[in-house]
Design a protein around this motif. Structure first.
Motif, PDB file in Angstrom:
ATOM      1  N   UNK A  49       0.831  -1.216   0.000  1.00  0.00           N
ATOM      2  CA  UNK A  49       0.000   0.000   0.000  1.00  0.00           C
ATOM      3  C   UNK A  49       0.862   1.262   0.000  1.00  0.00           C
ATOM      4  N   UNK A  50       2.047   1.208   0.629  1.00  0.00           N
ATOM      5  CA  UNK A  50       2.962   2.353   0.589  1.00  0.00           C
ATOM      6  C   UNK A  50       3.400   2.634  -0.845  1.00  0.00           C
ATOM      7  N   UNK A  51       3.801   1.617  -1.558  1.00  0.00           N
ATOM      8  CA  UNK A  51       4.251   1.779  -2.948  1.00  0.00           C
ATOM      9  C   UNK A  51       3.103   2.302  -3.805  1.00  0.00           C
ATOM     10  N   UNK A  52       1.924   1.763  -3.609  1.00  0.00           N
ATOM     11  CA  UNK A  52       0.753   2.215  -4.359  1.00  0.00           C
ATOM     12  C   UNK A  52       0.417   3.668  -4.030  1.00  0.00           C
ATOM     13  N   UNK A  53       0.559   4.076  -2.748  1.00  0.00           N
ATOM     14  CA  UNK A  53       0.234   5.454  -2.347  1.00  0.00           C
ATOM     15  C   UNK A  53       1.164   6.475  -2.997  1.00  0.00           C
ATOM     16  N   UNK A  54       2.362   6.062  -3.338  1.00  0.00           N
ATOM     17  CA  UNK A  54       3.309   6.964  -4.002  1.00  0.00           C
ATOM     18  C   UNK A  54       2.951   7.119  -5.478  1.00  0.00           C
ATOM     19  N   UNK A  55       2.251   6.145  -6.031  1.00  0.00           N
ATOM     20  CA  UNK A  55       1.854   6.204  -7.431  1.00  0.00           C
ATOM     21  C   UNK A  55       2.611   5.226  -8.315  1.00  0.00           C
ATOM     22  N   UNK A  56       3.271   4.251  -7.695  1.00  0.00           N
ATOM     23  CA  UNK A  56       4.013   3.249  -8.465  1.00  0.00           C
ATOM     24  C   UNK A  56       3.280   1.919  -8.427  1.00  0.00           C
ATOM     25  N   UNK A  57       3.578   1.088  -9.416  1.00  0.00           N
ATOM     26  CA  UNK A  57       3.138  -0.301  -9.397  1.00  0.00           C
ATOM     27  C   UNK A  57       4.279  -1.108  -8.795  1.00  0.00           C
ATOM     28  N   UNK A  58       3.964  -2.202  -8.143  1.00  0.00           N
ATOM     29  CA  UNK A  58       4.966  -3.061  -7.510  1.00  0.00           C
ATOM     30  C   UNK A  58       4.968  -4.413  -8.194  1.00  0.00           C
ATOM     31  N   UNK A  59       6.161  -4.865  -8.583  1.00  0.00           N
ATOM     32  CA  UNK A  59       6.304  -6.162  -9.232  1.00  0.00           C
ATOM     33  C   UNK A  59       7.367  -6.979  -8.510  1.00  0.00           C
ATOM     34  N   UNK A  60       6.963  -7.862  -7.566  1.00  0.00           N
ATOM     35  CA  UNK A  60       7.953  -8.715  -6.890  1.00  0.00           C
ATOM     36  C   UNK A  60       8.295  -9.934  -7.746  1.00  0.00           C
ATOM     37  N   UNK A  61       9.579 -10.125  -8.018  1.00  0.00           N
ATOM     38  CA  UNK A  61      10.063 -11.273  -8.779  1.00  0.00           C
ATOM     39  C   UNK A  61      11.400 -11.702  -8.193  1.00  0.00           C
ATOM     40  N   UNK A  62      11.913 -12.857  -8.635  1.00  0.00           N
ATOM     41  CA  UNK A  62      13.242 -13.252  -8.180  1.00  0.00           C
ATOM     42  C   UNK A  62      14.255 -12.256  -8.751  1.00  0.00           C
ATOM     43  N   UNK A  63      15.413 -12.128  -8.113  1.00  0.00           N
ATOM     44  CA  UNK A  63      16.364 -11.077  -8.475  1.00  0.00           C
ATOM     45  C   UNK A  63      16.916 -11.220  -9.892  1.00  0.00           C
TER      46      UNK A  63
END
Length: 170
Positions: free
Chosen positions: A128-142
């Motif tokens: 929700x923090x990342x979304x509140x800034x206006x970014x999309x979040x994509x968790x993947x392996x490094x």
């Protein structure tokens, strides 16, 4: 009619002789047509990367090689800026560790989160923090995070990546 009957009668004999004479079949994997006709093969973006553009070239269990320089530990990339990043494992990623995005302008459209060797579920507070800034979040392996960052950065998109070394498993 008699000609037709003779042809039908000869058909099984003809089929048997064709099977005997047919060359042996070898199972060969054919190249993908998508790969054969890909524009990416004709335009090599990798060789045409500007000097100031970050490009992940290698990774291992403890760090990354970017633009010919080896970096140990976790990294935070914003556009073409590269910073050392404090978290050493996924559980140490917090809102505070990503607080730099409160001040970064322009705001990246996506944050690629390199979770180490395996994709991890992201804390709802962090999401929700990342979304509140206006970014999309994509968790993947490094490994995939570094590749995705390269592709989006080459396209000229405003992208950020927060990566933990690939060898980290929790």
């Amino acid at each position: 009619m008699a000609v037709r009957q003779r042809a039908v009668a000869a058909l099984p004999t003809l089929m048997r002789s064709l099977r005997k004479e047919a060359p042996p079949r070898h199972h060969t994997v054919l190249p993908s047509l998508r790969r054969a006709f890909s524009l990416y093969d004709q335009i090599n973006l990798i060789d045409n990367v500007p000097e100031d553009q970050l490009r992940f070239q290698e990774f291992d269990d403890t760090g990354f090689k970017i633009n010919g320089v080896r970096y140990e530990g976790s990294l935070l990339c914003v556009g073409n800026l590269l910073m050392s990043w404090a978290p050493n494992k996924f559980s140490e990623i917090t809102v505070e560790s990503l607080s730099i995005f409160k001040t970064v302008r322009p705001i990246p459209e996506i944050l690629i989160l390199g979770c180490g060797r395996y994709i991890q579920p992201v804390n709802p507070e962090l999401r929700s923090f990342v979304r509140s800034i206006g970014m999309k979040l994509e968790p993947v392996d490094s490994r995939n995070a570094a590749s995705t960052y390269n592709i989006l950065n080459e396209e000229g998109r405003i992208v950020a990546a927060a990566l933990i070394p690939y060898g980290v498993t929790s």
